[in-house]
Design a protein around this motif. Sequence first.
Motif, short mmCIF file in Angstrom:
data_model
loop_
_atom_site.label_atom_id
_atom_site.label_comp_id
_atom_site.label_asym_id
_atom_site.label_seq_id
_atom_site.Cartn_x
_atom_site.Cartn_y
_atom_site.Cartn_z
N THR A 155 -50.97 -37.02 16.42
CA THR A 155 -51.69 -38.18 16.94
C THR A 155 -53.49 -37.77 17.01
OG1 THR A 155 -51.53 -37.05 19.11
CG2 THR A 155 -50.28 -39.09 18.66
N THR A 156 -53.53 -36.57 16.69
CA THR A 156 -55.00 -36.11 16.48
C THR A 156 -55.53 -36.70 15.17
OG1 THR A 156 -54.69 -33.83 17.39
CG2 THR A 156 -56.85 -34.20 16.55
N THR A 157 -56.39 -37.57 15.39
CA THR A 157 -57.04 -38.19 14.13
C THR A 157 -58.63 -37.54 14.21
OG1 THR A 157 -57.80 -39.99 15.55
CG2 THR A 157 -56.03 -40.33 14.08
N MET A 158 -58.74 -36.77 13.02
CA MET A 158 -60.00 -36.14 12.94
C MET A 158 -60.63 -37.38 11.90
SD MET A 158 -60.27 -33.01 13.73
CE MET A 158 -59.04 -31.68 14.39
N ASN A 159 -60.72 -38.38 12.72
CA ASN A 159 -61.56 -39.66 11.82
C ASN A 159 -62.99 -39.29 11.49
OD1 ASN A 159 -62.07 -40.14 14.47
ND2 ASN A 159 -62.37 -42.34 14.05
N VAL A 160 -63.23 -38.98 10.22
CA VAL A 160 -64.52 -38.92 10.03
C VAL A 160 -65.26 -40.20 9.33
CG1 VAL A 160 -66.30 -37.46 8.60
CG2 VAL A 160 -63.82 -36.80 8.73
N ASP A 161 -66.01 -40.69 9.91
CA ASP A 161 -66.69 -41.75 9.78
C ASP A 161 -67.39 -41.65 8.45
OD1 ASP A 161 -66.25 -43.85 11.53
OD2 ASP A 161 -67.77 -43.45 12.75
N SER A 162 -67.36 -42.65 7.63
CA SER A 162 -68.06 -42.77 6.17
C SER A 162 -68.57 -43.98 6.02
CB SER A 162 -67.01 -42.23 5.22
OG SER A 162 -66.09 -42.98 5.33
N GLY A 163 -69.63 -44.18 5.12
CA GLY A 163 -70.25 -45.40 5.07
C GLY A 163 -71.36 -45.34 3.93
N VAL A 164 -71.85 -46.47 3.60
CA VAL A 164 -72.90 -46.54 2.44
C VAL A 164 -74.09 -46.47 3.31
CG1 VAL A 164 -73.89 -47.99 1.01
CG2 VAL A 164 -71.46 -48.25 1.27
N SER A 165 -74.79 -45.34 3.21
CA SER A 165 -76.30 -45.02 3.87
C SER A 165 -77.38 -45.86 3.29
CB SER A 165 -76.34 -43.49 4.10
OG SER A 165 -76.25 -42.95 2.96
N LYS A 166 -78.08 -46.09 4.08
CA LYS A 166 -79.35 -47.01 3.64
C LYS A 166 -80.42 -46.38 4.63
CE LYS A 166 -79.89 -50.47 0.94
NZ LYS A 166 -80.77 -51.71 1.16
N LYS A 167 -81.69 -46.48 3.91
CA LYS A 167 -82.73 -46.33 4.99
C LYS A 167 -83.59 -47.63 4.89
CE LYS A 167 -85.59 -42.36 5.99
NZ LYS A 167 -86.06 -42.83 7.33
N LEU A 168 -84.03 -48.06 5.97
CA LEU A 168 -84.83 -49.18 6.03
C LEU A 168 -86.28 -48.75 6.09
CD1 LEU A 168 -83.20 -51.04 9.39
CD2 LEU A 168 -82.66 -51.31 6.72
N SER A 169 -86.97 -49.97 5.55
CA SER A 169 -88.32 -49.64 5.42
C SER A 169 -89.08 -49.93 6.79
CB SER A 169 -88.74 -50.68 4.34
OG SER A 169 -88.52 -51.99 4.78
N GLU A 170 -89.98 -49.08 6.81
CA GLU A 170 -90.79 -49.44 8.07
C GLU A 170 -91.24 -50.62 8.45
OE1 GLU A 170 -93.64 -46.18 9.24
OE2 GLU A 170 -91.94 -44.67 8.10
N LYS A 171 -91.45 -51.25 9.43
CA LYS A 171 -92.13 -52.35 10.01
C LYS A 171 -93.59 -52.52 9.30
CE LYS A 171 -92.28 -55.74 13.38
NZ LYS A 171 -92.17 -56.09 14.76
N PRO A 172 -93.92 -53.40 8.31
CA PRO A 172 -95.21 -53.41 8.12
C PRO A 172 -96.21 -53.85 9.26
CG PRO A 172 -94.00 -55.08 7.27
CD PRO A 172 -93.15 -54.46 8.08
N PRO A 173 -97.38 -53.09 9.13
CA PRO A 173 -98.38 -53.78 9.97
C PRO A 173 -98.76 -55.05 9.86
CG PRO A 173 -99.33 -52.34 8.45
CD PRO A 173 -97.87 -52.28 8.02
N PRO A 174 -99.20 -55.99 10.79
CA PRO A 174 -99.50 -57.36 10.89
C PRO A 174 -100.50 -57.86 9.79
CG PRO A 174 -100.43 -56.68 12.95
CD PRO A 174 -99.51 -55.24 12.06
#
Lengths: 154, 207
Positions: free
Chosen positions: B28-47
């Motif tokens: 029953t022990t699940t060593m579930n390693v989360d995996s996913g497509v990683s992405k870096k968001l751009s920073e919020k641009p100044p107004p």
Amino acid sequence: MSKFRKKKKGVPAVNTAALPDIVFMLLFFFMVTTTMRETDLKIENPRLPSATEVKKLEHKSLVSTIYVGKAKDSKYGSSFNRIQLNDKIATADQVPAFIINARSKVSEAEVPFMTTSIKADKESSVGTITDIRLKLRDVNALKISYSASKTSSN
Amino acid sequence: MARRDTPEINAGSMADIAFLLLIFFLVTTTMNVDSGVSKKLSEKPPPDYVPPVIKEKNIFEVNINRNNELLVEGERMEVKDLKEAAIKFIDNGGGDGKVENGVATGPCDYCNGERSDKSSDHPNKAIISVQSDRLTEYGTYLTVQNELLRAYAELRNRLSLERYKIPFAELEEAYKDDRDNAALKKKVEDIKTSYPQIISDAEPTSN
């Protein structure tokens, strides 16, 4: 008959009295390391999309997970766009508070390494994900990971 | 009078019981390693941010409509062809690269593309823009992102084999195991800056 009867020759039995102790030790190890899911899902388990370019998420304590999918409770309707934060159904507006709360639990030096994992169902719509993404950007949580199951290429 | 001893309990099956429990927890022990497509968001641009003017030919436009159909550079396309099209665009190398810190990167000398003047100038100028509808399915969106990442992975891998005779995945793995190795770091950075991942998510269309 002499009193000193010759002992029967044979391999002496291995003492197995300590075997249960060893096994119990292992048992306790696994009992302690087994982590039960800490949040119970209010949405149906998302059917993750599959991808090939996936990366493993390291440092579990720095990952906060947002679930998106269909709510189990029918009062939320049957669309796949319900958001779950912690163990409540929420809206995108509550995402910043969720992130700030998660940040307060780790040391300041680790904040830039925090990742938000989005576990969304295949049939969720991009609009919902975008709403979450905009909110994440507002609070400068820029590292995200779209949770997906790994398939081999092609 | 004979003393009545309490009969000894047979502990022989204790081990069996413990094993049974042990195996239950093992399973029953699940060593579930989360995996996913990683992405870096751009920073919020100044107004007061004014977006830079980018030449049309340096943008690779991918549109996904609400029926999960793809429109790439104005033409309909199947998802399976997207990777090839993206590679062709990124690797075109039709002109000079961008000027970074006052140093011009010059033309792309490692590109294998057609060097057409209708497509991107240099991998570091090539921008992939993904625009989807609010009602696009997330599964399709992620498949598209994945195909684009595969295009970059393939190009990086090719360059890595060419320059260092080692697949890029292995190079990265080696660097991960040995973070302090400056030579490895330089190699990884070199490949990454040669083919930087520039995927921008445009605001989705609604209604």
